[in-house]
Scaffold this active site. Sequence first.
Site, PDB file in Angstrom:
ATOM      1  N   HIS A 172      26.584   4.913  33.454  1.00 18.71           N
ATOM      2  CA  HIS A 172      28.038   5.032  33.395  1.00 18.71           C
ATOM      3  C   HIS A 172      28.467   6.360  32.782  1.00 18.71           C
ATOM      4  O   HIS A 172      27.635   7.164  32.325  1.00 18.71           O
ATOM      5  CB  HIS A 172      28.647   3.862  32.613  1.00 18.71           C
ATOM      6  CG  HIS A 172      28.179   3.746  31.199  1.00 18.71           C
ATOM      7  ND1 HIS A 172      28.625   4.567  30.178  1.00 18.71           N
ATOM      8  CD2 HIS A 172      27.294   2.885  30.612  1.00 18.71           C
ATOM      9  CE1 HIS A 172      28.053   4.226  29.045  1.00 18.71           C
ATOM     10  NE2 HIS A 172      27.231   3.207  29.266  1.00 18.71           N
ATOM     11  N   CYS A 188      22.047   1.521  27.663  1.00 22.12           N
ATOM     12  CA  CYS A 188      22.626   2.058  28.887  1.00 22.12           C
ATOM     13  C   CYS A 188      22.394   3.561  28.950  1.00 22.12           C
ATOM     14  O   CYS A 188      22.035   4.203  27.965  1.00 22.12           O
ATOM     15  CB  CYS A 188      24.121   1.764  28.958  1.00 22.12           C
ATOM     16  SG  CYS A 188      24.501   0.024  29.269  1.00 22.12           S
TER      17      CYS A 188
END
Length: 293
Positions: A172, A188
């Site tokens: 992301h 992440c």
Amino acid sequence: MPRICLALERFEWSPDQTVVGELKSHVVGEKDTLLDIARWYDLGYNQISLANPKIDPWIPPKGKKVLIPSEYVLPSIKSGLVVNLAEMRLYFFRNEGGKNVVYTAPIGVGVDGKLTDLGVYTIIRKRKNPAWHVPKSIKEEEPDLPDVVPPGPDNPLGTRALYLSRGAYMIHGTNKPWGIGRRVSHGCMRLYPEDIEALYPLVPVGTPVFIIYEPFKLGIKDGKIYLQAFPDFENKVPSPFEEIMRLANKLKENKRAKVILYWADVRQVLEKKDGIPYLVGEIKEIRDALANR
């Protein structure tokens, strides 16, 4: 100062040319920091600081020439999305008009103890301006966080998110660009805002994602062998020299050629671990090697 490079560097490659890009330089301007320079050239903080260890990252001297390490040895896997955690860099391989093309961008990765699990994943969905549903583990560390953070400047997912098939992992954007090229996340993988927005439309749902850890990479350029070495911050490679030999044998199998390494040069690169590809050997065709006996 305007951005110098477009987001997501793009290169053509072939099995005979697995070293892409080129080294550049940048002259420090007024109020520049190495973080600013890194972002202009689509590099992570780890890359710019490793390549310029004697320069203060926050107050580099005006007029100082900074090395821009924008040359890369491609990872061992050259298909789909490949995330090399040790390098803190993402690669996206695809065919465009019959040509092998790779896109690459720096990433932020997990802190100690929360690095993304290695393995094969799939992109299962994509979201623009995603809401962040705060995981229970993070809520326990930061109880003042809301259950859901809506889209906007305070959302740590940024403007785009690619969701992986296992765990709560995502690729992301970020609202904290200084974290690219650092160990900052809970697992992440973060990209600069301009990189995730450029990558997002290129990657379809169903794309395989290979999460790997390769601090040492061997590649070929114009018949020469290059070694790119990064710090093994997870201590996953007990013997770097054995790893280089394994990589060299892999090159030999793939090329059906004689691989010659200059071990003194290999040793120097392994001592530096500065993320810059160095010439450490050559490829000789089998028939040439036989003729020279």
